[in-house]
Design a protein around this motif. Sequence first.
Motif, PDB file in Angstrom:
ATOM      1  N   LYS A   5       0.845  -1.197   0.000  1.00 56.73           N
ATOM      2  CA  LYS A   5       0.000   0.000   0.000  1.00 56.73           C
ATOM      3  C   LYS A   5       0.875   1.238   0.000  1.00 56.73           C
ATOM      4  CE  LYS A   5      -3.878   1.985   2.647  1.00 56.73           C
ATOM      5  NZ  LYS A   5      -4.671   1.810   3.895  1.00 56.73           N
ATOM      6  N   ALA A   6       0.629   2.136  -0.924  1.00 59.81           N
ATOM      7  CA  ALA A   6       1.358   3.396  -0.991  1.00 59.81           C
ATOM      8  C   ALA A   6       0.379   4.472  -1.408  1.00 59.81           C
ATOM      9  CB  ALA A   6       2.505   3.297  -1.990  1.00 59.81           C
ATOM     10  N   GLU A   7       0.209   5.468  -0.552  1.00 57.02           N
ATOM     11  CA  GLU A   7      -0.779   6.504  -0.862  1.00 57.02           C
ATOM     12  C   GLU A   7      -0.286   7.886  -0.441  1.00 57.02           C
ATOM     13  OE1 GLU A   7      -4.283   5.276   1.138  1.00 57.02           O
ATOM     14  OE2 GLU A   7      -3.406   5.336   3.137  1.00 57.02           O
ATOM     15  N   PHE A   8      -0.617   8.862  -1.280  1.00 60.03           N
ATOM     16  CA  PHE A   8      -0.278  10.241  -0.962  1.00 60.03           C
ATOM     17  C   PHE A   8      -1.086  10.693   0.242  1.00 60.03           C
ATOM     18  CE2 PHE A   8      -1.661  14.684  -1.356  1.00 60.03           C
ATOM     19  CZ  PHE A   8      -0.433  15.321  -1.242  1.00 60.03           C
ATOM     20  N   GLU A   9      -0.428  11.411   1.167  1.00 58.45           N
ATOM     21  CA  GLU A   9      -1.160  11.886   2.350  1.00 58.45           C
ATOM     22  C   GLU A   9      -1.290  13.400   2.400  1.00 58.45           C
ATOM     23  OE1 GLU A   9      -0.869  11.431   7.174  1.00 58.45           O
ATOM     24  OE2 GLU A   9      -0.905   9.678   5.875  1.00 58.45           O
ATOM     25  N   ILE A  10      -0.167  14.149   2.259  1.00 57.13           N
ATOM     26  CA  ILE A  10      -0.262  15.596   2.419  1.00 57.13           C
ATOM     27  C   ILE A  10       0.937  16.294   1.787  1.00 57.13           C
ATOM     28  CG2 ILE A  10       0.943  15.647   4.649  1.00 57.13           C
ATOM     29  CD1 ILE A  10      -1.033  17.824   5.553  1.00 57.13           C
ATOM     30  N   SER A  11       0.699  17.522   1.305  1.00 59.13           N
ATOM     31  CA  SER A  11       1.770  18.399   0.824  1.00 59.13           C
ATOM     32  C   SER A  11       1.703  19.698   1.599  1.00 59.13           C
ATOM     33  CB  SER A  11       1.601  18.730  -0.665  1.00 59.13           C
ATOM     34  OG  SER A  11       1.836  17.622  -1.476  1.00 59.13           O
ATOM     35  N   ASN A  12       2.863  20.234   1.958  1.00 61.20           N
ATOM     36  CA  ASN A  12       2.872  21.544   2.595  1.00 61.20           C
ATOM     37  C   ASN A  12       4.276  22.130   2.582  1.00 61.20           C
ATOM     38  OD1 ASN A  12       4.253  21.049   5.353  1.00 61.20           O
ATOM     39  ND2 ASN A  12       2.749  19.397   5.201  1.00 61.20           N
ATOM     40  N   LEU A  61       7.187  21.554  -2.599  1.00 58.30           N
ATOM     41  CA  LEU A  61       6.529  21.211  -1.345  1.00 58.30           C
ATOM     42  C   LEU A  61       7.183  19.998  -0.684  1.00 58.30           C
ATOM     43  CD1 LEU A  61       2.916  21.415  -2.761  1.00 58.30           C
ATOM     44  CD2 LEU A  61       3.925  23.093  -1.215  1.00 58.30           C
ATOM     45  N   ILE A  62       6.876  19.831   0.599  1.00 58.47           N
ATOM     46  CA  ILE A  62       7.206  18.605   1.318  1.00 58.47           C
ATOM     47  C   ILE A  62       6.032  17.652   1.095  1.00 58.47           C
ATOM     48  CG2 ILE A  62       7.713  17.586   3.572  1.00 58.47           C
ATOM     49  CD1 ILE A  62       8.493  20.426   4.520  1.00 58.47           C
ATOM     50  N   ASN A  63       6.258  16.556   0.371  1.00 60.55           N
ATOM     51  CA  ASN A  63       5.189  15.609   0.044  1.00 60.55           C
ATOM     52  C   ASN A  63       5.350  14.319   0.836  1.00 60.55           C
ATOM     53  OD1 ASN A  63       3.934  17.172  -2.164  1.00 60.55           O
ATOM     54  ND2 ASN A  63       5.880  16.828  -3.203  1.00 60.55           N
ATOM     55  N   HIS A  64       4.299  13.963   1.570  1.00 61.07           N
ATOM     56  CA  HIS A  64       4.325  12.733   2.375  1.00 61.07           C
ATOM     57  C   HIS A  64       3.510  11.623   1.704  1.00 61.07           C
ATOM     58  CE1 HIS A  64       5.986  15.041   5.726  1.00 61.07           C
ATOM     59  NE2 HIS A  64       6.150  13.905   6.366  1.00 61.07           N
ATOM     60  N   TRP A  71       5.126   3.525   7.649  1.00 59.52           N
ATOM     61  CA  TRP A  71       6.207   4.493   7.535  1.00 59.52           C
ATOM     62  C   TRP A  71       5.939   5.415   6.350  1.00 59.52           C
ATOM     63  CZ3 TRP A  71       9.342   3.737   3.073  1.00 59.52           C
ATOM     64  CH2 TRP A  71       9.221   2.492   2.463  1.00 59.52           C
ATOM     65  N   TYR A  72       6.749   6.448   6.237  1.00 58.01           N
ATOM     66  CA  TYR A  72       6.539   7.434   5.171  1.00 58.01           C
ATOM     67  C   TYR A  72       7.750   7.546   4.249  1.00 58.01           C
ATOM     68  CZ  TYR A  72       2.465   9.494   7.568  1.00 58.01           C
ATOM     69  OH  TYR A  72       1.245   9.715   8.153  1.00 58.01           O
ATOM     70  N   ILE A  73       7.473   7.758   2.980  1.00 58.90           N
ATOM     71  CA  ILE A  73       8.445   8.325   2.054  1.00 58.90           C
ATOM     72  C   ILE A  73       8.122   9.805   1.948  1.00 58.90           C
ATOM     73  CG2 ILE A  73       8.961   8.555  -0.416  1.00 58.90           C
ATOM     74  CD1 ILE A  73       9.018   5.536  -0.627  1.00 58.90           C
ATOM     75  N   VAL A  74       9.146  10.637   2.053  1.00 54.54           N
ATOM     76  CA  VAL A  74       8.958  12.088   1.976  1.00 54.54           C
ATOM     77  C   VAL A  74       9.741  12.629   0.785  1.00 54.54           C
ATOM     78  CG1 VAL A  74       9.151  14.286   3.189  1.00 54.54           C
ATOM     79  CG2 VAL A  74       8.683  12.188   4.479  1.00 54.54           C
ATOM     80  N   ASP A  75       9.023  13.271  -0.111  1.00 55.04           N
ATOM     81  CA  ASP A  75       9.619  13.870  -1.310  1.00 55.04           C
ATOM     82  C   ASP A  75       9.891  15.344  -1.007  1.00 55.04           C
ATOM     83  OD1 ASP A  75      10.374  14.573  -3.842  1.00 55.04           O
ATOM     84  OD2 ASP A  75       8.413  14.234  -4.775  1.00 55.04           O
TER      85      ASP A  75
END
Length: 202
Positions: A5-12, A61-64, A71-75
């Motif tokens: 499972k891999a899903e976008f959560e938030i950008s800021n 942006l910081i993309n989670h 856990w998270y991958i952060v772009d």
Amino acid sequence: MIIKKAEFEISNTDVAKCPQGNLPEYAFIGRSNVGKSSLINMLCGRNGLAKTSATPGKTLLINHFKINDAWYIVDLPGYGYAARSKDSREQLKRIIDSYILGREQMTNLFVLIDCRHKPQKIDLEFLNWLGEHGVPFSIVFTKLDKLGREAGPRNVAAYKEELLKSWEELPPIFMTSSADGRGRDEVLGYIDQINKQICSAK
């Protein structure tokens, strides 16, 4: 490691607005157009999860992205894109610095470097800056498919040689290609290893 499972959560742009909780975060950063979004998509097995662009410096942006609900991958935004205005570059530097130095959940920073180029001053300065601040990081060489079988490792060896001029030891180093999946198992295996260490320490 299998990513189910891999899903976008938030950008800021504000570290204070990043996800709450204590899930480990693995951040990815590199010079503009180094292939960061493509690498993230390759690791997750999801084309289009992280938005790729032909325009350098597109990620602002910081993309989670939440992985396996564990856990998270952060772009993170790319660094060193000279075409930006001075104010824009300073704003990006604040975003990057505040996350890297202030985000407690950041477990490891993967610094992406295009293997086609000789050691670049801006990359070396960034790596030294991480070392000076005690930031846990690894180096990921990208675009191995763009070079012949011998040229890629030769360029990576040149980087290692340059770093060892001022470093006593090297961080973990990975060689990858988003096109053919090279390095995927190694990077995910490293993340899995750290996650297991975190769990056993609780």
